[in-house]
Write a protein that holds these residues in place. Structure first.
Motif, mmCIF file in Angstrom:
data_model
loop_
_atom_site.group_PDB
_atom_site.id
_atom_site.type_symbol
_atom_site.label_atom_id
_atom_site.label_comp_id
_atom_site.label_asym_id
_atom_site.label_seq_id
_atom_site.Cartn_x
_atom_site.Cartn_y
_atom_site.Cartn_z
ATOM 1 N N CYS A 73 0.993 -1.116 -0.029
ATOM 2 C CA CYS A 73 -0.008 -0.069 0.035
ATOM 3 C C CYS A 73 0.883 1.314 0.009
ATOM 4 O O CYS A 73 2.056 1.266 0.278
ATOM 5 C CB CYS A 73 -0.944 0.031 1.232
ATOM 6 S SG CYS A 73 -0.212 0.273 2.825
ATOM 7 N N ARG A 74 0.264 2.779 -0.216
ATOM 8 C CA ARG A 74 0.956 3.671 -0.273
ATOM 9 C C ARG A 74 1.747 3.865 0.849
ATOM 10 O O ARG A 74 2.638 4.505 0.857
ATOM 11 C CB ARG A 74 0.039 4.711 -0.740
ATOM 12 C CG ARG A 74 0.538 6.159 -0.584
ATOM 13 C CD ARG A 74 -0.358 7.215 -1.001
ATOM 14 N NE ARG A 74 0.314 8.616 -0.937
ATOM 15 C CZ ARG A 74 1.000 9.218 -1.694
ATOM 16 N NH1 ARG A 74 1.404 8.519 -2.738
ATOM 17 N NH2 ARG A 74 1.537 10.248 -1.624
ATOM 18 N N ASN A 75 1.102 3.713 1.993
ATOM 19 C CA ASN A 75 1.574 4.015 3.226
ATOM 20 C C ASN A 75 2.822 3.296 3.573
ATOM 21 O O ASN A 75 3.925 3.782 4.199
ATOM 22 C CB ASN A 75 0.743 3.766 4.489
ATOM 23 C CG ASN A 75 -0.499 4.888 4.529
ATOM 24 O OD1 ASN A 75 -0.639 5.741 3.972
ATOM 25 N ND2 ASN A 75 -1.463 4.286 5.302
ATOM 26 N N GLN A 112 -5.418 5.293 7.522
ATOM 27 C CA GLN A 112 -5.191 3.860 7.763
ATOM 28 C C GLN A 112 -6.589 3.303 8.450
ATOM 29 O O GLN A 112 -7.285 4.027 9.260
ATOM 30 C CB GLN A 112 -4.089 3.700 8.844
ATOM 31 C CG GLN A 112 -2.767 3.810 8.114
ATOM 32 C CD GLN A 112 -1.675 3.618 9.066
ATOM 33 O OE1 GLN A 112 -1.577 4.008 10.356
ATOM 34 N NE2 GLN A 112 -0.470 2.646 8.606
ATOM 35 N N LYS A 113 -6.644 1.962 7.953
ATOM 36 C CA LYS A 113 -7.944 1.451 8.736
ATOM 37 C C LYS A 113 -7.394 1.027 9.921
ATOM 38 O O LYS A 113 -6.307 0.619 10.413
ATOM 39 C CB LYS A 113 -8.061 -0.044 8.142
ATOM 40 C CG LYS A 113 -8.607 0.225 6.495
ATOM 41 C CD LYS A 113 -8.999 -1.055 6.013
ATOM 42 C CE LYS A 113 -9.380 -1.017 4.415
ATOM 43 N NZ LYS A 113 -9.600 -2.216 3.795
ATOM 44 N N GLN A 114 -8.106 1.447 11.061
ATOM 45 C CA GLN A 114 -7.861 1.114 12.528
ATOM 46 C C GLN A 114 -7.960 -0.224 12.649
ATOM 47 O O GLN A 114 -8.601 -1.245 12.409
ATOM 48 C CB GLN A 114 -8.953 1.653 13.270
ATOM 49 C CG GLN A 114 -9.002 3.281 13.519
ATOM 50 C CD GLN A 114 -9.723 3.802 14.533
ATOM 51 O OE1 GLN A 114 -10.766 3.099 15.133
ATOM 52 N NE2 GLN A 114 -9.551 4.654 15.192
ATOM 53 N N LYS A 115 -6.602 -0.502 13.463
ATOM 54 C CA LYS A 115 -6.496 -2.027 13.867
ATOM 55 C C LYS A 115 -7.488 -2.211 15.024
ATOM 56 O O LYS A 115 -7.300 -1.397 16.088
ATOM 57 C CB LYS A 115 -5.114 -2.113 14.312
ATOM 58 C CG LYS A 115 -4.089 -2.166 13.122
ATOM 59 C CD LYS A 115 -2.701 -2.339 13.560
ATOM 60 C CE LYS A 115 -1.662 -2.133 12.358
ATOM 61 N NZ LYS A 115 -1.735 -0.587 11.926
ATOM 62 N N PRO A 116 -7.993 -3.312 14.968
ATOM 63 C CA PRO A 116 -9.070 -3.601 16.154
ATOM 64 C C PRO A 116 -8.737 -4.258 17.389
ATOM 65 O O PRO A 116 -7.499 -4.677 17.622
ATOM 66 C CB PRO A 116 -10.030 -4.547 15.649
ATOM 67 C CG PRO A 116 -9.055 -5.699 14.701
ATOM 68 C CD PRO A 116 -7.989 -4.416 14.050
#
Length: 290
Positions: A73-75, A112-116
């Motif tokens: 991914c870009r990050n 970013q998608k939050q890590k759960p």
């Protein structure tokens, strides 16, 4: 150009000196950067211009499994660019180039998608899957890294303690020291549930917590997928244990500064981004204002 200026002559030793045993991430970036240099017939820092930053980003976005260049991914790419800037800063320090052309590139990360947070049921599934692991080496890696992060909220790289003298039993209470980001070290009392495990390691004459695997994060990704945790908790990864620790401490009312010192966060902004309090956790606020 002197041979000593060639990236391949000095970067590997530089990484070893700067990062020591915690250089797996930097090594991975170096492998990509070395491949990029080879394909573009670049050898020395003096040849790197600002334009090559965009070239690298575009090149990195095109997978090539035959060369071990996988989709990312870009990050991740931006993180790699930051490492390459460190290489170029060192090149300036060594007088291999006059300045670092990759400074102030103004690259922005995607949200970013939050890590759960992982509930107790997920922890049970993880432990069950670890017990099913047929390889003793991998089983030891999974269990030891899981327990250390479960009770200390540390990063995966920090669970590999080498030497084991990073755990000191000399005082009234045993302490453990973690090699954190940026060359920092943070030391806390060893969690009581880990004392027996570390004493046993010492008695067995072990010098490190576990034998390092080639791709530890990928191994954990696969285990979480096999266990069904990733299906039930999208985005779950080993780092979710760090999120879980930060959230648990906040939920139990632990002072933020103490929680940061225990987990090893240097920034309140970063620490707060790990906390996943829910509506039920906030009911105490409503009760206080009744």
């Amino acid at each position: 150009m002197c041979d000593s200026e060639d990236f391949t002559h000095w970067v590997p030793n530089f990484l070893k000196q700067r990062y020591g045993e915690n250089k797996s991430r930097a090594d991975a970036v170096w492998r990509m950067w070395a491949l990029f240099l080879k394909e573009h017939e670049l050898t020395a820092p003096r040849q790197i211009t600002r334009e090559y930053a965009n070239t690298y980003i575009e090149w990195r976005q095109k997978p090539n499994k035959s060369k071990c260049k996988y989709k990312c991914c870009r990050n991740t790419i931006i993180l790699e660019v930051k490492f390459i800037r460190i290489f170029l800063d060192e090149a300036v320090r060594r007088n291999y180039t006059a300045f670092n052309p990759w400074l102030k590139l103004n690259l922005h990360r995607e949200n970013q998608k939050q890590k759960p947070e992982l509930p107790r049921s997920a922890m049970v599934k993880i432990l069950r899957e670890i017990r099913r692991e047929p390889s003793p080496i991998k089983r030891k890696f999974f269990l030891t890294s899981f327990l250390i992060s479960r009770y200390h909220g540390c990063r995966l790289s920090e669970t590999h303690l080498n030497p084991l003298t990073q755990v000191d039993f000399g005082g009234s209470k045993p302490v453990i020291s973690f090699n954190a980001k940026g060359g920092r070290t943070h030391t806390v009392f060893l969690h009581p549930k880990l004392i027996r495990r570390f004493r046993h390691m010492r008695e067995q004459g072990m010098t490190e917590t576990y034998k390092p695997l080639k791709s530890p994060a990928k191994e954990w990704f696969n285990l979480l997928r096999r266990s069904g945790v990733k299906d039930l908790h999208p985005g779950a990864c080993f780092h979710s244990l760090r999120v879980t620790a930060a959230t648990t401490l906040a939920r139990k009312g632990i002072n933020e500064k103490r929680a940061m010192d225990y987990i090893g966060h240097a920034s309140t902004t970063v620490h707060r981004s790990y906390v996943r309090l829910k509506a039920d956790d906030l009911s105490i606020c409503a009760d206080a204002l009744a």
